[in-house]
Design a protein around this motif. Sequence first.
Motif, PDB file in Angstrom:
ATOM      1  N   ALA A  39       2.491   6.505   3.294  1.00  0.00           N
ATOM      2  CA  ALA A  39       2.884   6.243   1.915  1.00  0.00           C
ATOM      3  C   ALA A  39       4.389   6.102   1.773  1.00  0.00           C
ATOM      4  O   ALA A  39       4.876   5.333   0.938  1.00  0.00           O
ATOM      5  CB  ALA A  39       2.368   7.362   1.008  1.00  0.00           C
ATOM      6  N   SER A  40       5.130   6.786   2.602  1.00  0.00           N
ATOM      7  CA  SER A  40       6.592   6.734   2.524  1.00  0.00           C
ATOM      8  C   SER A  40       7.147   5.365   2.904  1.00  0.00           C
ATOM      9  O   SER A  40       8.309   5.064   2.606  1.00  0.00           O
ATOM     10  CB  SER A  40       7.205   7.806   3.427  1.00  0.00           C
ATOM     11  OG  SER A  40       6.813   7.603   4.785  1.00  0.00           O
ATOM     12  N   MET A  99       5.577   0.577  -4.708  1.00  0.00           N
ATOM     13  CA  MET A  99       5.734   1.866  -5.358  1.00  0.00           C
ATOM     14  C   MET A  99       6.087   1.640  -6.820  1.00  0.00           C
ATOM     15  O   MET A  99       7.022   0.900  -7.144  1.00  0.00           O
ATOM     16  CB  MET A  99       6.845   2.666  -4.674  1.00  0.00           C
ATOM     17  CG  MET A  99       7.170   3.993  -5.357  1.00  0.00           C
ATOM     18  SD  MET A  99       5.888   5.242  -5.136  1.00  0.00           S
ATOM     19  CE  MET A  99       6.184   5.698  -3.419  1.00  0.00           C
ATOM     20  N   ASN A 107       3.815   6.519  -7.919  1.00  0.00           N
ATOM     21  CA  ASN A 107       2.518   6.086  -7.404  1.00  0.00           C
ATOM     22  C   ASN A 107       2.646   4.943  -6.408  1.00  0.00           C
ATOM     23  O   ASN A 107       3.467   4.037  -6.593  1.00  0.00           O
ATOM     24  CB  ASN A 107       1.613   5.628  -8.553  1.00  0.00           C
ATOM     25  CG  ASN A 107       1.263   6.758  -9.499  1.00  0.00           C
ATOM     26  OD1 ASN A 107       0.938   7.858  -9.058  1.00  0.00           O
ATOM     27  ND2 ASN A 107       1.325   6.495 -10.796  1.00  0.00           N
ATOM     28  N   VAL A 108       1.827   4.993  -5.374  1.00  0.00           N
ATOM     29  CA  VAL A 108       1.687   3.869  -4.455  1.00  0.00           C
ATOM     30  C   VAL A 108       0.501   3.038  -4.935  1.00  0.00           C
ATOM     31  O   VAL A 108      -0.617   3.544  -5.061  1.00  0.00           O
ATOM     32  CB  VAL A 108       1.460   4.348  -3.007  1.00  0.00           C
ATOM     33  CG1 VAL A 108       1.172   3.160  -2.091  1.00  0.00           C
ATOM     34  CG2 VAL A 108       2.677   5.117  -2.510  1.00  0.00           C
ATOM     35  N   VAL A 120      -3.171   5.094  -4.918  1.00  0.00           N
ATOM     36  CA  VAL A 120      -3.435   6.096  -3.888  1.00  0.00           C
ATOM     37  C   VAL A 120      -3.489   7.464  -4.548  1.00  0.00           C
ATOM     38  O   VAL A 120      -2.545   7.896  -5.217  1.00  0.00           O
ATOM     39  CB  VAL A 120      -2.351   6.069  -2.797  1.00  0.00           C
ATOM     40  CG1 VAL A 120      -2.557   7.227  -1.824  1.00  0.00           C
ATOM     41  CG2 VAL A 120      -2.382   4.737  -2.057  1.00  0.00           C
ATOM     42  N   ALA A 142      -2.852  10.659  -0.008  1.00  0.00           N
ATOM     43  CA  ALA A 142      -2.175   9.832   1.002  1.00  0.00           C
ATOM     44  C   ALA A 142      -2.155  10.508   2.361  1.00  0.00           C
ATOM     45  O   ALA A 142      -2.338  11.723   2.492  1.00  0.00           O
ATOM     46  CB  ALA A 142      -0.740   9.548   0.550  1.00  0.00           C
ATOM     47  N   ASP A 143      -1.944   9.666   3.382  1.00  0.00           N
ATOM     48  CA  ASP A 143      -1.559  10.120   4.720  1.00  0.00           C
ATOM     49  C   ASP A 143      -2.563  11.071   5.352  1.00  0.00           C
ATOM     50  O   ASP A 143      -2.220  12.145   5.852  1.00  0.00           O
ATOM     51  CB  ASP A 143      -0.175  10.768   4.680  1.00  0.00           C
ATOM     52  CG  ASP A 143       0.906   9.820   4.199  1.00  0.00           C
ATOM     53  OD1 ASP A 143       0.742   8.595   4.386  1.00  0.00           O
ATOM     54  OD2 ASP A 143       1.909  10.295   3.631  1.00  0.00           O
ATOM     55  N   HIS A 177      -5.625   6.253   3.365  1.00  0.00           N
ATOM     56  CA  HIS A 177      -5.199   6.579   2.009  1.00  0.00           C
ATOM     57  C   HIS A 177      -6.429   6.484   1.111  1.00  0.00           C
ATOM     58  O   HIS A 177      -7.099   5.439   1.083  1.00  0.00           O
ATOM     59  CB  HIS A 177      -4.130   5.618   1.500  1.00  0.00           C
ATOM     60  CG  HIS A 177      -2.896   5.557   2.331  1.00  0.00           C
ATOM     61  ND1 HIS A 177      -2.173   6.676   2.690  1.00  0.00           N
ATOM     62  CD2 HIS A 177      -2.244   4.505   2.892  1.00  0.00           C
ATOM     63  CE1 HIS A 177      -1.127   6.323   3.417  1.00  0.00           C
ATOM     64  NE2 HIS A 177      -1.156   5.006   3.565  1.00  0.00           N
TER      65      HIS A 177
END
Length: 433
Positions: free
Chosen positions: A109-110, A141, A145-146, A158, A161-162, A171
């Motif tokens: 997500a980052s 982004m 929120n993604v 999402v 996440a991760d 996700h």
Amino acid sequence: MYRQLFCVAALAATTFAQNATNSSSSGTPSLTGLLGSTDSLSTLRTAIQGVPGLGEILGAAKNVTILAPSNEAFQKFMSTPQGAGLADNDQDAIQALLQYHIINGTYPASAVTESPVFLPTMLNDTMYSNVTGGQVVEAVMQGENVIFYSGLLNNATVTTADQNFTGGVVHIIDNVLTVPRNVSSTATSAGLSAVVGALTRAELVDTVQSLSDVTIFAPNNSAFNAIGSALPNLTMTQLASILSYHVVNGTVAYSSMLENDMTVPALAGGDLKITMVIPQSCGDPKLFKQSTPRPTNNRIAGMLTPNLLQEGSDVFVNSAKVLIPDVLVANGVIHVIDNVLNPNNTMAEPQPTAEVQSAAFTATSTDNLGGLTSGVPTPTSAEFGAAPTPAESQETPPAGEEGAEGAGSAANKKEGAVAMAALFAGAGLFMNA
């Protein structure tokens, strides 16, 4: 019915999980192990089990990102007319839908920022996609929120996440993605009925939809109406030439690829010039960046000007302003514009301060879209650009009125993607209540 479906799904998923290795020696779970231990993904793992060989393929996959709709996402989709209305056991459609939720490459997500990126998925079946490298999803982004945008600008957020597994990352998302549809179906749903009518009159529908890797600058209905008096007098050859001037073949120019002063070759010949008008204080005009955040559940709600660049900037192709960017279609991307481009007036310049751009054709006037929308289906619900929601009563704008220009756009959503009912059918679980 839902209780029956999900109970059976849970039983099948338990067996699925028990029949595979659940983790690697490092302690990172396999995909089977991760899905088997995540209660909110029981519907997804059952759907995967229902497609012969898909579980084994995914189990062996490396360096992938899986966008995993939750049980609630599937149930929400089931409550839509599109979800409830399809129960055919279409294995190809089921597999295409699942492949579209699998991104090539591992993206935590980052890695997603406010600048949109277009990530290729495993969907390469030419029945559903004609984009080199695989049909894409847009990741961006928005606030905290993604968001992933799919066909018809439908989006998913999402929620978890991760979730790492041995082949990549998962996700969990709150909506089922929409597989991008063909050009005419997408244009119809977006309220671009004049585009559909013009392509039909020029006998170009099949030609445009058979191309691979296309970028289409699609005028909205207001743009066609502005030159409506000229449209009935055009020969089929003239109309085809005009429409072909809106198509770039061989290049899918997503918004993130556009640069100030770049030119792209049109299918009809000649070039299209991209202009980005950015105040001097905003810096490098080639910097492509989000301006105001797009609404989480409706990318186009209230958006009458593009939000492609830095705040205060606009994007033009020749003299037409881009109103809505990055509408994914089966063979590329559509950008909705506010003017009909003229292949005989390639030097037409944008008027950045004008609320409405001058028509690129001379001696024309408005005239009910030149009859282009006659016989073109009108969308029945305002769902274009929105996350899947249960059906609600919506008024349909009269044929020929504005479409794909803001919150008033009306559209059908998701008809080109397989319904949740088909997922259950493919897994051998669909039953009558």
